[in-house]
Every structure is written in C-alpha cells, then in structure tokens.
Write a protein that holds these residues in place. Structure first.
Motif, PDB file in Angstrom:
ATOM      1  N   ARG A  49      94.011 -49.469  19.927  1.00 29.50           N
ATOM      2  CA  ARG A  49      93.987 -50.893  19.620  1.00 29.50           C
ATOM      3  C   ARG A  49      92.601 -51.443  19.878  1.00 29.50           C
ATOM      4  NH1 ARG A  49      98.644 -53.638  22.874  1.00 29.50           N
ATOM      5  NH2 ARG A  49      96.954 -53.429  24.326  1.00 29.50           N
ATOM      6  N   SER A  50      92.120 -52.266  18.956  1.00 28.26           N
ATOM      7  CA  SER A  50      90.792 -52.835  19.116  1.00 28.26           C
ATOM      8  C   SER A  50      90.759 -53.878  20.226  1.00 28.26           C
ATOM      9  CB  SER A  50      90.324 -53.451  17.804  1.00 28.26           C
ATOM     10  OG  SER A  50      91.149 -54.530  17.454  1.00 28.26           O
ATOM     11  N   SER A  51      91.909 -54.483  20.530  1.00 24.56           N
ATOM     12  CA  SER A  51      91.934 -55.516  21.562  1.00 24.56           C
ATOM     13  C   SER A  51      91.985 -54.914  22.965  1.00 24.56           C
ATOM     14  CB  SER A  51      93.131 -56.437  21.364  1.00 24.56           C
ATOM     15  OG  SER A  51      94.323 -55.734  21.596  1.00 24.56           O
ATOM     16  N   LYS A  52      92.039 -53.620  23.060  1.00 21.88           N
ATOM     17  CA  LYS A  52      92.083 -52.972  24.370  1.00 21.88           C
ATOM     18  C   LYS A  52      90.832 -53.314  25.182  1.00 21.88           C
ATOM     19  CE  LYS A  52      93.608 -48.679  26.346  1.00 21.88           C
ATOM     20  NZ  LYS A  52      94.083 -47.341  26.095  1.00 21.88           N
ATOM     21  N   ARG A  53      89.764 -53.675  24.486  1.00 22.11           N
ATOM     22  CA  ARG A  53      88.517 -54.040  25.161  1.00 22.11           C
ATOM     23  C   ARG A  53      88.667 -55.287  26.028  1.00 22.11           C
ATOM     24  NH1 ARG A  53      87.923 -55.440  19.681  1.00 22.11           N
ATOM     25  NH2 ARG A  53      87.523 -57.627  19.345  1.00 22.11           N
ATOM     26  N   PHE A  54      89.728 -56.103  25.782  1.00 20.24           N
ATOM     27  CA  PHE A  54      89.946 -57.316  26.552  1.00 20.24           C
ATOM     28  C   PHE A  54      90.688 -57.066  27.857  1.00 20.24           C
ATOM     29  CE2 PHE A  54      89.981 -59.149  22.125  1.00 20.24           C
ATOM     30  CZ  PHE A  54      88.684 -59.619  22.205  1.00 20.24           C
ATOM     31  N   GLY A  55      91.212 -55.868  28.039  1.00 19.31           N
ATOM     32  CA  GLY A  55      91.975 -55.577  29.246  1.00 19.31           C
ATOM     33  C   GLY A  55      93.228 -56.431  29.315  1.00 19.31           C
ATOM     34  N   SER A  56      93.519 -56.977  30.472  1.00 19.57           N
ATOM     35  CA  SER A  56      94.734 -57.785  30.624  1.00 19.57           C
ATOM     36  C   SER A  56      94.452 -59.275  30.440  1.00 19.57           C
ATOM     37  CB  SER A  56      95.336 -57.549  32.000  1.00 19.57           C
ATOM     38  OG  SER A  56      94.409 -57.955  32.992  1.00 19.57           O
ATOM     39  N   ARG A  57      93.261 -59.621  30.039  1.00 22.36           N
ATOM     40  CA  ARG A  57      92.918 -61.032  29.853  1.00 22.36           C
ATOM     41  C   ARG A  57      93.498 -61.580  28.557  1.00 22.36           C
ATOM     42  NH1 ARG A  57      86.691 -60.155  29.957  1.00 22.36           N
ATOM     43  NH2 ARG A  57      87.468 -58.380  28.826  1.00 22.36           N
ATOM     44  N   TYR A  58      93.599 -62.870  28.439  1.00 16.38           N
ATOM     45  CA  TYR A  58      93.951 -63.641  27.250  1.00 16.38           C
ATOM     46  C   TYR A  58      95.418 -63.601  26.842  1.00 16.38           C
ATOM     47  CZ  TYR A  58      88.912 -63.417  26.905  1.00 16.38           C
ATOM     48  OH  TYR A  58      87.583 -63.484  27.180  1.00 16.38           O
ATOM     49  N   GLY A  59      96.222 -62.734  27.365  1.00 14.50           N
ATOM     50  CA  GLY A  59      97.636 -62.714  27.022  1.00 14.50           C
ATOM     51  C   GLY A  59      97.955 -61.737  25.902  1.00 14.50           C
ATOM     52  N   ASN A  60      99.168 -61.287  25.906  1.00 10.58           N
ATOM     53  CA  ASN A  60      99.609 -60.249  24.978  1.00 10.58           C
ATOM     54  C   ASN A  60      99.615 -60.726  23.530  1.00 10.58           C
ATOM     55  OD1 ASN A  60     100.604 -57.672  24.373  1.00 10.58           O
ATOM     56  ND2 ASN A  60     102.678 -58.496  24.249  1.00 10.58           N
ATOM     57  N   ARG A  61     100.084 -61.941  23.288  1.00 12.87           N
ATOM     58  CA  ARG A  61     100.192 -62.429  21.914  1.00 12.87           C
ATOM     59  C   ARG A  61      98.821 -62.546  21.252  1.00 12.87           C
ATOM     60  NH1 ARG A  61     102.894 -61.717  17.700  1.00 12.87           N
ATOM     61  NH2 ARG A  61     102.194 -63.171  16.142  1.00 12.87           N
ATOM     62  N   ILE A  62      97.851 -63.068  21.946  1.00 14.36           N
ATOM     63  CA  ILE A  62      96.513 -63.216  21.373  1.00 14.36           C
ATOM     64  C   ILE A  62      95.901 -61.851  21.087  1.00 14.36           C
ATOM     65  CG2 ILE A  62      94.161 -63.968  21.862  1.00 14.36           C
ATOM     66  CD1 ILE A  62      95.380 -66.403  23.241  1.00 14.36           C
ATOM     67  N   ARG A  63      96.075 -60.905  22.007  1.00 12.94           N
ATOM     68  CA  ARG A  63      95.543 -59.557  21.761  1.00 12.94           C
ATOM     69  C   ARG A  63      96.227 -58.919  20.551  1.00 12.94           C
ATOM     70  NH1 ARG A  63      96.398 -58.915  27.387  1.00 12.94           N
ATOM     71  NH2 ARG A  63      97.931 -57.338  26.864  1.00 12.94           N
ATOM     72  N   LYS A  64      97.529 -59.172  20.392  1.00 14.81           N
ATOM     73  CA  LYS A  64      98.249 -58.644  19.248  1.00 14.81           C
ATOM     74  C   LYS A  64      97.730 -59.264  17.951  1.00 14.81           C
ATOM     75  CE  LYS A  64     102.894 -58.022  17.422  1.00 14.81           C
ATOM     76  NZ  LYS A  64     104.317 -58.309  17.596  1.00 14.81           N
ATOM     77  N   ASN A  65      97.452 -60.563  17.961  1.00 17.15           N
ATOM     78  CA  ASN A  65      96.897 -61.230  16.782  1.00 17.15           C
ATOM     79  C   ASN A  65      95.538 -60.653  16.409  1.00 17.15           C
ATOM     80  OD1 ASN A  65      99.072 -62.928  16.427  1.00 17.15           O
ATOM     81  ND2 ASN A  65      98.138 -64.646  17.510  1.00 17.15           N
ATOM     82  N   VAL A  66      94.716 -60.382  17.397  1.00 14.21           N
ATOM     83  CA  VAL A  66      93.396 -59.796  17.136  1.00 14.21           C
ATOM     84  C   VAL A  66      93.553 -58.420  16.509  1.00 14.21           C
ATOM     85  CG1 VAL A  66      91.304 -58.895  18.230  1.00 14.21           C
ATOM     86  CG2 VAL A  66      92.191 -61.121  18.895  1.00 14.21           C
ATOM     87  N   ASP A  67      94.464 -57.620  17.020  1.00 14.21           N
ATOM     88  CA  ASP A  67      94.719 -56.297  16.442  1.00 14.21           C
ATOM     89  C   ASP A  67      95.124 -56.404  14.982  1.00 14.21           C
ATOM     90  OD1 ASP A  67      94.129 -54.829  18.711  1.00 14.21           O
ATOM     91  OD2 ASP A  67      96.207 -54.831  19.428  1.00 14.21           O
ATOM     92  N   GLU A  68      96.044 -57.312  14.686  1.00 15.81           N
ATOM     93  CA  GLU A  68      96.513 -57.485  13.316  1.00 15.81           C
ATOM     94  C   GLU A  68      95.379 -57.945  12.410  1.00 15.81           C
ATOM     95  OE1 GLU A  68      99.837 -60.129  13.309  1.00 15.81           O
ATOM     96  OE2 GLU A  68     101.063 -58.783  14.514  1.00 15.81           O
ATOM     97  N   ALA A  69      94.538 -58.854  12.908  1.00 19.04           N
ATOM     98  CA  ALA A  69      93.437 -59.375  12.103  1.00 19.04           C
ATOM     99  C   ALA A  69      92.414 -58.298  11.795  1.00 19.04           C
ATOM    100  CB  ALA A  69      92.759 -60.535  12.833  1.00 19.04           C
ATOM    101  N   GLU A  70      92.111 -57.488  12.752  1.00 18.73           N
ATOM    102  CA  GLU A  70      91.056 -56.503  12.563  1.00 18.73           C
ATOM    103  C   GLU A  70      91.507 -55.301  11.745  1.00 18.73           C
ATOM    104  OE1 GLU A  70      89.441 -55.872  16.460  1.00 18.73           O
ATOM    105  OE2 GLU A  70      88.363 -57.774  16.377  1.00 18.73           O
ATOM    106  N   LYS A  71      92.802 -55.083  11.610  1.00 15.21           N
ATOM    107  CA  LYS A  71      93.260 -53.987  10.761  1.00 15.21           C
ATOM    108  C   LYS A  71      93.840 -54.484   9.453  1.00 15.21           C
ATOM    109  CE  LYS A  71      98.032 -53.641  12.121  1.00 15.21           C
ATOM    110  NZ  LYS A  71      99.132 -52.835  12.481  1.00 15.21           N
ATOM    111  N   GLY A  72      94.147 -55.771   9.374  1.00 15.58           N
ATOM    112  CA  GLY A  72      94.929 -56.329   8.284  1.00 15.58           C
ATOM    113  C   GLY A  72      94.285 -56.369   6.920  1.00 15.58           C
ATOM    114  N   GLU A  73      93.418 -57.291   6.668  1.00 16.14           N
ATOM    115  CA  GLU A  73      92.867 -57.515   5.340  1.00 16.14           C
ATOM    116  C   GLU A  73      92.043 -56.314   4.908  1.00 16.14           C
ATOM    117  OE1 GLU A  73      93.640 -60.208   3.608  1.00 16.14           O
ATOM    118  OE2 GLU A  73      94.728 -61.128   5.258  1.00 16.14           O
ATOM    119  N   GLU A  74      92.456 -55.680   3.802  1.00 16.43           N
ATOM    120  CA  GLU A  74      91.805 -54.458   3.369  1.00 16.43           C
ATOM    121  C   GLU A  74      90.439 -54.710   2.749  1.00 16.43           C
ATOM    122  OE1 GLU A  74      94.605 -52.522   0.862  1.00 16.43           O
ATOM    123  OE2 GLU A  74      96.044 -52.258   2.476  1.00 16.43           O
TER     124      GLU A  74
END
Length: 86
Positions: free
Chosen positions: A5-30
C-alpha cells in the motif's frame, strides 16, 4: 489488506479511512496520476486538470443532470443564478 500500500508511508497517522482513500486514489485512475489533493496529470499528454481529492471525477456532472431532470429544475437554477447576481 495488501502489503504494498502506498499509504503505508504514513504509519498509524491520519486514520484508516484517509489512508484507504489515498491508496484508492493512487491506484485508481488509469490514464491520470494524482499529483496532489485535487490535482491530476494525464500520463500521456501531461495535461493537468482539477478534480476531487481522491478521485478525478467528483460526480458533479451526474448531480447537475439529476437536478435538471427534476420538474422545474432549469427554472430553479436560473432563478438561483439571478439571485446570486443581484
């Protein structure tokens, strides 16, 4: 969840939902890559466009079309525009 996951760089900061959104954004749009929150770059042409923070398409077009389909939708939008201009 995936290990790469690309959001793994954030560690436990910012909350799970925001990290999940970042993951989706960075893999999403082709065809587009996320440059920053709300800024998207076309991979082929290099064109930069504005969009949503986590997705290029914000759904605004669908919301506008739905509003226009309502009975009297166009008239209501025109009246609101006139009120804003006054």
């Amino acid at each position: 969840m995936a290990e790469n996951r690309s959001s793994k760089r954030f560690g436990s900061r910012y909350g799970n939902r925001i990290r999940k959104n970042v993951d989706e954004a960075e893999k999403g749009e082709e065809d587009y890559e996320r440059v920053a929150a709300g800024i998207w770059k076309d991979k082929e042409t290099g064109e930069i466009v504005a969009g949503g923070a986590y997705r290029k398409d914000t759904g605004g077009k669908e919301m506008l079309n739905k509003a226009l389909e309502l009975e009297g939708g166009i008239e209501e939008l025109e009246e609101a525009k006139e009120e804003i201009e006054e």
